[in-house]
Structure formats: structure tokens, C-alpha cells
Design a protein around this motif. Sequence first.
Motif, PDB file in Angstrom:
ATOM      1  N   MET A 107       0.849  -1.184   0.000  1.00  0.00           N
ATOM      2  CA  MET A 107       0.000   0.000   0.000  1.00  0.00           C
ATOM      3  C   MET A 107       0.891   1.243   0.000  1.00  0.00           C
ATOM      4  O   MET A 107       1.775   1.387   0.834  1.00  0.00           O
ATOM      5  N   GLN A 108       0.668   2.154  -0.950  1.00  0.00           N
ATOM      6  CA  GLN A 108       1.489   3.345  -1.083  1.00  0.00           C
ATOM      7  C   GLN A 108       1.219   4.324   0.072  1.00  0.00           C
ATOM      8  O   GLN A 108       0.139   4.332   0.665  1.00  0.00           O
ATOM      9  N   THR A 109       2.216   5.146   0.372  1.00  0.00           N
ATOM     10  CA  THR A 109       2.124   6.039   1.519  1.00  0.00           C
ATOM     11  C   THR A 109       0.962   7.020   1.391  1.00  0.00           C
ATOM     12  O   THR A 109       0.245   7.289   2.364  1.00  0.00           O
ATOM     13  N   HIS A 110       0.763   7.586   0.208  1.00  0.00           N
ATOM     14  CA  HIS A 110      -0.346   8.523   0.031  1.00  0.00           C
ATOM     15  C   HIS A 110      -1.690   7.835   0.280  1.00  0.00           C
ATOM     16  O   HIS A 110      -2.618   8.447   0.820  1.00  0.00           O
ATOM     17  N   GLU A 111      -1.782   6.554  -0.067  1.00  0.00           N
ATOM     18  CA  GLU A 111      -3.017   5.806   0.164  1.00  0.00           C
ATOM     19  C   GLU A 111      -3.223   5.556   1.657  1.00  0.00           C
ATOM     20  O   GLU A 111      -4.356   5.590   2.157  1.00  0.00           O
ATOM     21  N   ILE A 112      -2.128   5.335   2.386  1.00  0.00           N
ATOM     22  CA  ILE A 112      -2.231   5.144   3.839  1.00  0.00           C
ATOM     23  C   ILE A 112      -2.811   6.394   4.483  1.00  0.00           C
ATOM     24  O   ILE A 112      -3.715   6.318   5.330  1.00  0.00           O
ATOM     25  N   SER A 113      -2.307   7.551   4.082  1.00  0.00           N
ATOM     26  CA  SER A 113      -2.827   8.819   4.621  1.00  0.00           C
ATOM     27  C   SER A 113      -4.296   8.995   4.253  1.00  0.00           C
ATOM     28  O   SER A 113      -5.117   9.411   5.084  1.00  0.00           O
ATOM     29  N   LYS A 114      -4.617   8.711   3.026  1.00  0.00           N
ATOM     30  CA  LYS A 114      -5.985   8.900   2.534  1.00  0.00           C
ATOM     31  C   LYS A 114      -6.965   8.009   3.297  1.00  0.00           C
ATOM     32  O   LYS A 114      -8.048   8.451   3.699  1.00  0.00           O
ATOM     33  N   ARG A 115      -6.589   6.752   3.516  1.00  0.00           N
ATOM     34  CA  ARG A 115      -7.483   5.829   4.234  1.00  0.00           C
ATOM     35  C   ARG A 115      -7.710   6.290   5.673  1.00  0.00           C
ATOM     36  O   ARG A 115      -8.822   6.189   6.204  1.00  0.00           O
ATOM     37  N   PHE A 116      -6.653   6.795   6.296  1.00  0.00           N
ATOM     38  CA  PHE A 116      -6.797   7.266   7.671  1.00  0.00           C
ATOM     39  C   PHE A 116      -7.822   8.391   7.721  1.00  0.00           C
ATOM     40  O   PHE A 116      -8.764   8.362   8.526  1.00  0.00           O
ATOM     41  N   THR A 117      -7.648   9.376   6.873  1.00  0.00           N
ATOM     42  CA  THR A 117      -8.546  10.536   6.870  1.00  0.00           C
ATOM     43  C   THR A 117      -9.979  10.111   6.543  1.00  0.00           C
ATOM     44  O   THR A 117     -10.940  10.538   7.204  1.00  0.00           O
ATOM     45  N   GLU A 118     -10.139   9.273   5.533  1.00  0.00           N
ATOM     46  CA  GLU A 118     -11.485   8.865   5.109  1.00  0.00           C
ATOM     47  C   GLU A 118     -12.206   8.093   6.210  1.00  0.00           C
ATOM     48  O   GLU A 118     -13.412   8.271   6.414  1.00  0.00           O
ATOM     49  N   TYR A 119     -11.468   7.246   6.934  1.00  0.00           N
ATOM     50  CA  TYR A 119     -12.097   6.479   8.009  1.00  0.00           C
ATOM     51  C   TYR A 119     -12.654   7.410   9.078  1.00  0.00           C
ATOM     52  O   TYR A 119     -13.809   7.271   9.506  1.00  0.00           O
ATOM     53  N   PHE A 120     -11.838   8.379   9.515  1.00  0.00           N
ATOM     54  CA  PHE A 120     -12.289   9.220  10.620  1.00  0.00           C
ATOM     55  C   PHE A 120     -13.325  10.256  10.177  1.00  0.00           C
ATOM     56  O   PHE A 120     -14.215  10.608  10.960  1.00  0.00           O
ATOM     57  N   VAL A 121     -13.236  10.730   8.946  1.00  0.00           N
ATOM     58  CA  VAL A 121     -14.300  11.617   8.452  1.00  0.00           C
ATOM     59  C   VAL A 121     -15.619  10.875   8.423  1.00  0.00           C
ATOM     60  O   VAL A 121     -16.678  11.418   8.783  1.00  0.00           O
ATOM     61  N   MET A 134      -0.638   8.053  14.725  1.00  0.00           N
ATOM     62  CA  MET A 134      -0.168   6.880  13.995  1.00  0.00           C
ATOM     63  C   MET A 134       0.936   7.337  13.042  1.00  0.00           C
ATOM     64  O   MET A 134       0.736   8.240  12.227  1.00  0.00           O
ATOM     65  N   GLY A 135       2.101   6.737  13.155  1.00  0.00           N
ATOM     66  CA  GLY A 135       3.220   7.124  12.302  1.00  0.00           C
ATOM     67  C   GLY A 135       3.034   6.617  10.883  1.00  0.00           C
ATOM     68  O   GLY A 135       3.098   5.405  10.636  1.00  0.00           O
ATOM     69  N   ILE A 136       2.799   7.540   9.962  1.00  0.00           N
ATOM     70  CA  ILE A 136       2.547   7.158   8.569  1.00  0.00           C
ATOM     71  C   ILE A 136       3.725   6.377   7.995  1.00  0.00           C
ATOM     72  O   ILE A 136       3.557   5.339   7.334  1.00  0.00           O
ATOM     73  N   GLU A 137       4.946   6.863   8.226  1.00  0.00           N
ATOM     74  CA  GLU A 137       6.114   6.205   7.638  1.00  0.00           C
ATOM     75  C   GLU A 137       6.309   4.797   8.191  1.00  0.00           C
ATOM     76  O   GLU A 137       6.674   3.867   7.444  1.00  0.00           O
ATOM     77  N   ARG A 138       6.063   4.606   9.485  1.00  0.00           N
ATOM     78  CA  ARG A 138       6.237   3.262  10.053  1.00  0.00           C
ATOM     79  C   ARG A 138       5.213   2.284   9.495  1.00  0.00           C
ATOM     80  O   ARG A 138       5.536   1.153   9.153  1.00  0.00           O
ATOM     81  N   VAL A 139       3.978   2.744   9.407  1.00  0.00           N
ATOM     82  CA  VAL A 139       2.949   1.878   8.838  1.00  0.00           C
ATOM     83  C   VAL A 139       3.282   1.570   7.386  1.00  0.00           C
ATOM     84  O   VAL A 139       3.086   0.446   6.903  1.00  0.00           O
ATOM     85  N   ALA A 140       3.839   2.545   6.677  1.00  0.00           N
ATOM     86  CA  ALA A 140       4.175   2.352   5.268  1.00  0.00           C
ATOM     87  C   ALA A 140       5.190   1.236   5.094  1.00  0.00           C
ATOM     88  O   ALA A 140       5.040   0.385   4.220  1.00  0.00           O
ATOM     89  N   TYR A 141       6.233   1.223   5.895  1.00  0.00           N
ATOM     90  CA  TYR A 141       7.225   0.182   5.622  1.00  0.00           C
ATOM     91  C   TYR A 141       6.769  -1.192   6.072  1.00  0.00           C
ATOM     92  O   TYR A 141       7.199  -2.213   5.532  1.00  0.00           O
TER      93      TYR A 141
END
Length: 887
Positions: free
Chosen positions: A1-15, A232-239
Motif C-alpha cells: 500500500m502506497q504512503t499517500h493511500e495510507i494517509s488517505k485511508r486514515f482521513t477517510e475512516y475518521f471523516v 499513527m506514524g505514517i512512515e512506520r505503517v508504510a514500511y
Amino acid sequence: MQTHEISKRFTEYFVANDHTKVASASLILEDPNLLFVNAGMVQFKPYFLGDAPAPYPRATSVQKCVRTGDIDEVGKTTRHNTFFQMAGNFSFGDYFKAGAIEHAWTLLTNSVADGGYGFDPDRLWATVYNDDDEALELWQKIAGLPLDRIQRRGGEDNYWDMGVPGPGGPCSEIYYDRGPEHGVDGGPEADEDRYLEIWNLVFMQDERGDLSPKKGHPPVGSLPRKNIDTGMGIERVAYLLQGVDNVYETDLVRPVISKAEEMSGRRYGAGNAVDDVRFRVIADHARSGMMIIADGVTPGNEARGYVLRRLLRRIVRSVRLLGVQEPVLGEFAKVVRDTMSPSYPDLASDFARIESVMRKEEETFLATLVSGSKIFDLAADKIKAEGRAMLPGDQAFQLHDTYGFPIDLTLEMAAEKGLSVDENGFRELMAQQRARAKADAASRKTGHGDQSVYRDLLSLGGTEFTGYTDLASESVIRGLVRDGKRVSAAAEGDIVEVVLDRTPLYAESGGQESDAGTITGEGVEMEVLDVQKIARKLWVHQVRVLSGEATEGQHVEATVDQEWRIGARQGHSGTHVVHAALRQVLGPTALQSGSYNKPGYLRLDFAWSGGLSEETKSEIEEVSNLAVRKDLPVRVVYTDMGGAQEMGAVALFGETYDEQVRVVEIGGPWSRELCGGTHVEHSSQIGPITLLGESSVGSGSRRLEAYVGMDAMRYLAKERALVQNLATMLKVPDVEVPARVEALIERLRGAEKELEKLRAGQLLASAGTLVDQAQDLDGTALVALKVPDGVGGNDLRSLASEVRNRLGSRPGVVALFSVVDGKVAFVVATTSTARDNGLAAGKLVPSFASAIDARGGGKPDLAQGGGANADGIGEAVNALRRALGGS
């Protein structure tokens, strides 16, 4: 999963779960405790403290962060980064522990198809604060975690605060088990490399004092409401989700390393651990440096500018150690732009300015590196030749002060040569040089004072500002504050703070000074001395009671000084006009980085390297005044941040904006800025704009100052009177004044040169008289005496050399002393036969130095220096005589 997608999913879930999406704040916020925003909750701190009511019960953001404490560790490990993104969800008195745990667990473990991250629940662990039984039970109940995958930990691990007085609370962390190939069994307590922290849930309920509960000290109180702050650390989840070993191999970081590989011809991960460190430094610092520049910081020698300079220079040095000699920062900037701009569009839209800052800093440093490295190598070789192992602190300081070497660079270079550095000596010299700046920084670096009195007043609602349309408002005194405490009344002569329900008086912000004015009521008159905003919602007026008595609940009228407001509007609108003119003349990269304006005056700081020519300054002034003459319309538009960005409005670095923003236009798109200040209605109301000057306020930052309106007219009138007076004295027309003054200056310089020649001739002619005064001391001729005051530097050296020459082949020592501006100047010279007899000028200085409190030295044939004690010259002469065998 790409990093931008990780950020997007986080925001979409909480919105989707009723959280308001909040954009990342700038890395630069006006917080005296922080150089850079270092956590997702920083922009929400007033809501957690209760200093301001939260505009929403729940929020979510992906906050860009920079932490600078581990710069030296970056690259040496794969765990330390300076720039990172912290995804967070926040509750302001809404849900608490149960809600936070449920949201985190659901998003982490839901399948990718259901919008989650798809983590295996059996590989997740949790930690809780020592005595937090409630959190432990909730992890069992909500997540179904068995007790053996929940660990209790102490304050150092599971209590959170910002390291300064402010909000805090116990926390619960989520860890992912990477597997036995990464370390030993036993959970996070046993091995935090194998068990990687990916989410921290802070149950924010305490207010800490000077001493932290992390160290076992009790909180000083409870927050007004219980809040949730998670990260939640985006970079840690990304790797983890990308199946790589660390952040440097993820999709947004590895491309920088790939570019460095391409440029150097070397390979990351090829078994050369030293090279790998350099690759990681480049990747981390390129991202951090670019994000910091994007938020308005320019390289410098203090505070944020110094951190940025250090990051960029470490990149350049690392690349050179990989064998690359040509400039590189521009190329790395392009990679960061391409990878990061989907989440941060300003990296693309503002790329020209960002790249320009990076390129100029690299050019400066490359020149520094060449000259400074030679000095360092010479010093290091000499130290090693003498069998020593430490570079003295004064030499490290010289590298910093003269050649711009950060101390960490000197440390790195010394370590590469097997040397250490006297850091204590270096820092002592730095402390002496920066004493004033450090004292100023210390005075501003404070925690959060007790603002409970304002919290109570805020609970009644914010102050309504009426000053955009009115100069007077009927108001009610909501509160009177003296020395941080509410008082019921204030009498004549008292200086107190007055909080009104509505006011037309502008509170200092956005570079604009607060309004002057009065607050009057039945039997009371108050002079307004200052107006400040608390939590951006409460107007606090500092007043002096001129007569009568003010009381809470009293009906009053707040009035702005009309003349003051006219001048203030001219000053602020003039700032916008000069900024627009600056960008028109220099280009769009010349962005305002700070401003100050008051009636009749403005100053504007902007990012630019190098001074402006007289022609350029004249052009800026002309463009500004043409805009005034055109009578451009001034329009105010209210919109959201997205709408403002679509309009092309300029947002100022470091400013914080509300959900609804105010855009001020002068001449439509010609000047369009986010601004809360008071402005004229047409540009012609600004009046003339006269630039006073332009100067440097730090590396990469310049300052323009100007008068506007009547102050500009008065300034020009004084200038005109000055020219007319000069014309009268010189008896020439006004237009001929410059040429006549220049001619007079040239004549004066010529006369001074002739006088200097005559004086020097007379001085050297006295050499024969001085030789006649030589004393014979055991076969050595000594000429030691005080010459007339004011003879110093080259003149004293020339005279000493002439006296020595006249001694001919005799063994001789010449020591001449003079008093210049109350200090001693001296020169010691020896003849060749004296040197053959072992008399070296530099070695004779210590024999008399203490008598005049002297410093100095030199070669065997000539030494010179200075001293602080002019009264000791006689004793110095006697001491030198004794050293040569005289009595």
C-alpha cells in the motif's frame, strides 16, 4: 500500500466517523517551546488546555512534523528521522478511552477491501500505563487481546507530555510483531526492534507543571475536559505494509536514495556501512529541508535557520563523500517534489522559490567547504604531527565563525582523521558571542502560564469584533483582570485588562499594531494602551483608568482613535502594496516572511539573498506609488482555505488561519493575501510610499522599510529642506549638490593623503633620534621607549623597522610602545645579529606582557600586539631591559 493511500485511508475512516478533517498546520507555529511542530496535537493545544473552545468535538489530521534532537543519529540507524507525518484523531471532551481504542483497532485490523489496513490481529500487542486498569480491560473487551499481549509500562514509556508545562496524560501504545527473525520473544518490553510501535493513544486528562509525571511527579491539575490525542506514524505503517525493512526503503524515501546512487555510481545496501549512512542522511535531510523551506524558513545561523542550514550542509558533505563534486540539492529537490506533492501541493506550486533557496545555500557552502577544509586539514595535520589528539575549541570556533562550519561538521571531519574536538571550549566561545541572543531566547522560552481566568471569560463567548465597519461600539465589560486575577472594579490610576463583549479596537496581529482609543461609560474614562487576543477569540484591552471607576457588567462605549486608524489602515494596505510590487519586480519567489506596520510606517521581511541595487529599490518604490495613483479598489472576500488557494491568495508563513479565512484584494489578482487587518477602501487612500532603506536581517532574508501617507510627506519635506540647506551652503543649484559634495570629498581625501605622507615622513625622520637613545646591554643595543600617542599599526611597525635598519650590523632590539584610544600598541624588532645570538622578537614579548596586560606575538624578526594597561608602559620597558641583562 502506497504512503499517500495510507494517509488517505486514515482521513477517510475518521471523516466517515464524524471527525472534522483539519489540514496540517505549518511546521512553524508561534509556540515559544518549539522550533518546529513535532507532534500532531500541537495546533490543537489551546483546545486541550481549555484556553479556547474547540470548534468541533472531533477532528482528524495528517500533520507534518520535524524533530531535531536526533539529527546526529540520522543515518546511523534506520529508526531515526527528522521529518515524519503523524496521522491523528482527536476528541475534545467527546469520546474517551473506549472510543479511541475501538477506532484504532478497527482501522488497523479491518480488511483492505473494507477500507482498513489489514493488519493481522494476532501480531498486534498493546501497552498501558502502570496503573491504568481501565485501558487494560478495554483492550480485552474491545479488541479481544489476551492478557499476555498487553504489557504495563512506566511513565518513561507510557505517559505523554510535551516536555514543558501543558497538557498530558497516560497513554496506550499499539505494537506490531515483525517476527522472530527481527528479535527475541517477549513483547515490546523485550525488544522494540521486533515489536514496532505504530500507534500511540494519549488519554489526555492532566496538566503537568515544571516537573513531569513521566518522572514520577504528580500532575498539577486536571484539564477542564478529558480529551483524546492519538498518533499513527505514517512512515512506520508504510514500511510494514510495503514489506520493507525500514522507512528508507518506502516509496516516498527510496527515490531520493536512487537519485544519489545514480549520481554517485555507488549502491545502497551493497555492504559498505559507511556509504549506507551517507545515503540515509541524504534521503532524510532532503525531505526535511524541503518541507522546512516550504514553510518559510531560510538558512541562517540561529534557531530554525541554523537547523535548516545544518540539514542542507550535511546533505552536500555526504554527497561529496560519495564522490559527487557537482551541485546536487536542486536534483534532490525535484525528487522530493515529485514524490511528496500529491499530499503537499505547495511543494510543486512553490518549487521555484524552494529550489532557489536550496541552490543558493549549496553554492555558499561549497565555497565555504573548499576554504574551510584547507584550514581544517592544516590544523589537523599539525595536531597529529605534534602527537596530540584534540582540535582546540578556539580553532573549532574559527571554523564556525569565519568559514561557516557547523560544529557537527567539524566533529565529523575530526572523527574521520581520528581526532576529537574540545567541544566545551568551542561552546564557551559560542556562548560569549551569542550571550545576548541566548538571553533573549531564554526569556521567551516559557511554559504555558495560568490562563484559567481567560478560560472562564471564554466560556461566556468570544469577543465580537466590529472594527471592520465601526469606530465605536456599545459594549459591556465582561471582566476586569489585574495580575492574572479577576477583580470586580478598577479605580482611577489603575492599569488593568478589560474584556468586552464587543469592540471596534483592533488587537495586535498579522504584523499590525493594536488600535489606540478609549473606553468610556457613566462616570468612567479609560485610555486603551494595548489590545491582545487570547486564543484568537477573546479581545483583552490593557487600559489606564483616567477617571472614575470601572466595574464588571458596566455598559460602556469603546472608541477607536480616528486618526490612529487612518494611519494604521494606510500602513497595513501599504505593506500589501509593497509586497505586490516586490513580487512584480523580483519575481514570485520574493515572498513576505514577516512584517510590522503602524500608523505611517511599515517594514517587510522577505526571502532573498543579496542586497537590492538602488535601481531595483527605485523600481519597487515606483511600482508601489503607481498602484496608489491608479486608485485600485480594495475588496474583502470571506471563504474557506480551499477557496482562497483557488483564488491564488498568498498565505503568510507561520500564520494560523481559521476554517473561514479573509482574503484582501488590492487591484484584484495584483495583490491578493489572506489577512485579518484593517485596510483602506481604495489604494489612493494610502498616500505616497517612500522607501527608507533595505537591509539584511539574516542569511537569505532582507528587510524593506517605508513611510506612508503624511509620514512619507513629512520625510520628503525634511529631505527637501536638507538638500536646500546644502545648496545654499555650497552656493549651487539643488541638482548640482551631489556633484559638488563628491568633488569636496575627493579634495578632502587628497588632502588627507598628503598629510599622511608628511606625517609618515616626519615619523621616520625621528628614527635617527631614537637610535641615539640606544642603551648598550652586555653588547646588545636596546631601543625601548614610548613614542607619541596615536602612533599605531603600520606606522609603529614602519618606525621600528627603520630604527632597526639604522642599528646596522650591531646586535639590537627595538621595542616601541604607543597609546592609541586608551590602549597600548607595541612592536618588537630584532636585527639579524641579535637573532644569531638567540634573541627572537616573539619570545621577548612574554618578558613584559604582564606589565601592560598584553596579547600578541610574531616571528623572530618582528612581533607586535596590544595591551589594556597604558599605565604599565614604563614597567614594560624596565622588564624588557632586565630580560636583556640590564638593571
